[in-house]
Scaffold this motif. Structure first.
Motif, PDB file in Angstrom:
ATOM      1  N   UNK A  30      42.466 -41.739  -5.996  1.00  0.00           N
ATOM      2  CA  UNK A  30      41.764 -42.669  -6.892  1.00  0.00           C
ATOM      3  C   UNK A  30      41.477 -44.003  -6.198  1.00  0.00           C
ATOM      4  N   UNK A  31      42.388 -44.418  -5.326  1.00  0.00           N
ATOM      5  CA  UNK A  31      42.175 -45.699  -4.629  1.00  0.00           C
ATOM      6  C   UNK A  31      40.990 -45.619  -3.663  1.00  0.00           C
ATOM      7  N   UNK A  32      40.626 -44.384  -3.286  1.00  0.00           N
ATOM      8  CA  UNK A  32      39.479 -44.180  -2.390  1.00  0.00           C
ATOM      9  C   UNK A  32      38.202 -43.924  -3.189  1.00  0.00           C
ATOM     10  N   UNK A  33      38.246 -44.149  -4.482  1.00  0.00           N
ATOM     11  CA  UNK A  33      37.055 -43.965  -5.318  1.00  0.00           C
ATOM     12  C   UNK A  33      36.862 -42.529  -5.773  1.00  0.00           C
ATOM     13  N   UNK A  34      37.833 -41.669  -5.487  1.00  0.00           N
ATOM     14  CA  UNK A  34      37.720 -40.274  -5.912  1.00  0.00           C
ATOM     15  C   UNK A  34      38.312 -40.106  -7.319  1.00  0.00           C
ATOM     16  N   UNK A  35      37.986 -38.979  -7.940  1.00  0.00           N
ATOM     17  CA  UNK A  35      38.563 -38.664  -9.238  1.00  0.00           C
ATOM     18  C   UNK A  35      39.480 -37.461  -9.117  1.00  0.00           C
TER      19      UNK A  35
END
Lengths: 249, 249
Positions: A126-131
């Motif tokens: 999530x911190x890398x913009x992933x879900x």
């Protein structure tokens, strides 16, 4: 609010992903993050299986009945793994290990180890913009998944996790009131108060379920849970775990 | 490396804290972070008990035999909690719920829910410059802790967590090689390879254990684990869980 707490507080499960695979670099970072989770007595009693074979992913999609198990950027299965502890043991030592390997206590410990690792992985993603979304529905056919993954004794799959680039942005779900989950010094056994907290939450969730943009429905949180529990337990579940020589005694 | 991954990769367990209590504001943030963890079917089957009474903390320090259970900035106990699901049920509904409440599957689900919440709490605390350590040693006397916390049926304590301002900075422990915990498509059952990975890690951990600044010792990772498992399982553990009407079937 720092960036870690910001990431934590922004969590929503993502069930629709863009058609783009995660890179090897991204997955390495996510797995290394999982490995940094604390583990009981530092035993690291978990394993992670990444599904890259499209046919296998399709099978898992069919077993779970979930399209996003097949369609995502990467799919992981987190396992409780007590097998690794035996690798360097002599035959005699291995024999002596069985009693504790089969215990409820170490089944629980491995379940916790795997879960802490998974939540690190989820937050790293999530911190890398992933879900991400956790998949409990692998429980629908554990013996089949066991065979597909070729799991040895003392290893069981706990849940899956789909990771990918989000193609939706669902609302954040309201949580139980803090007073309902956090107590000081002893459990809150005041039935009146417990009902009050839960009832106010039921009203809040009813409004949420009715007005959310996707999959709206008329339901309360308690109503949904109570309905779920009106059935008999799935005896296959416990049988499967015991067949892997875990949680036997 | 973003700040979330940086926090995750900097984890070390802290077992010595400055004599300073966490503020209400800090604890509220940490508990709210815990609540944002994903949970199976959104059932939120966990509770957290914060120990603020010094006498109770002393008791828990005695039970666990760990000074840092008594001396820290705040002490939490994470529980698997299926009780809350029954609060709004009628008597008849409650009766019908028992079979699933007693199942291994939902014992496992509640264990996972509580663990994901705990890891969120741990990372939130670490992101604020605090240190944490998970405490498995509450298992030394669960019936006593159960009594102290006044836990109802279908609620069991899983582990404690001490939080506080770090008064030490231990080295970060090397993890297993990534090839030992992460596989693609199926479990790595190549015994030769598994032994190789574990053996190289054993050598690495031996050097770590010998040279670390606190509590050095001569040991390998495998050796320590194999020795631990040469005993009989603690039957009290499983009995306690069953006495709370969990993991019965």
């Amino acid at each position: 609010m720092n960036p870690v707490i910001d990431t934590i507080m922004s969590h929503r499960s993502i069930r629709q992903f863009k058609d783009e695979a995660m890179t090897k670099e991204q997955m390495k970072t996510i797995i290394e993050a999982a490995q940094m989770a604390p583990s009981s007595r530092f035993m690291q009693t978990y394993s992670i299986i990444g599904i890259t074979n499209p046919l296998l992913k399709k099978d898992l999609g069919t077993i779970t009945g979930l399209t996003y198990v097949e369609n995502n950027g990467h799919f992981l299965i987190f396992c409780a793994d007590l097998h690794r502890l035996t690798i360097m043991a002599s035959e005699e030592e291995k024999q002596n290990m069985q009693d504790m390997l089969e215990s409820t206590q170490f089944y629980q410990i491995a379940t916790i180890d795997a879960s802490l690792a998974a939540q690190n992985a989820a937050l790293a993603a999530e911190s890398m913009g992933l879900g991400v979304v956790y998949i409990g529905a692998i429980a629908k056919n554990l013996p089949e998944i066991d065979k597909l993954l070729n799991l040895p004794s003392h290893v069981i799959p706990l849940f899956g996790m789909a990771i990918g680039i989000p193609d939706q942005k669902p609302e954040i779900k309201p949580r139980l009131p803090i007073q309902a989950v956090y107590f000081e010094n002893q459990y809150n056994s005041d039935a009146e108060e417990q009902r009050e907290f839960t009832e106010s939450y039921d009203q809040k969730m009813k409004a949420y379920y009715q007005t959310r943009s996707e999959n709206p429905r008329a339901d309360t949180w308690s109503g949904k849970n109570i309905a779920l529990f009106q059935k008999k337990a799935d005896a296959n579940y416990s049988q499967y775990v015991k067949s892997k020589r875990m949680n036997v005694k």
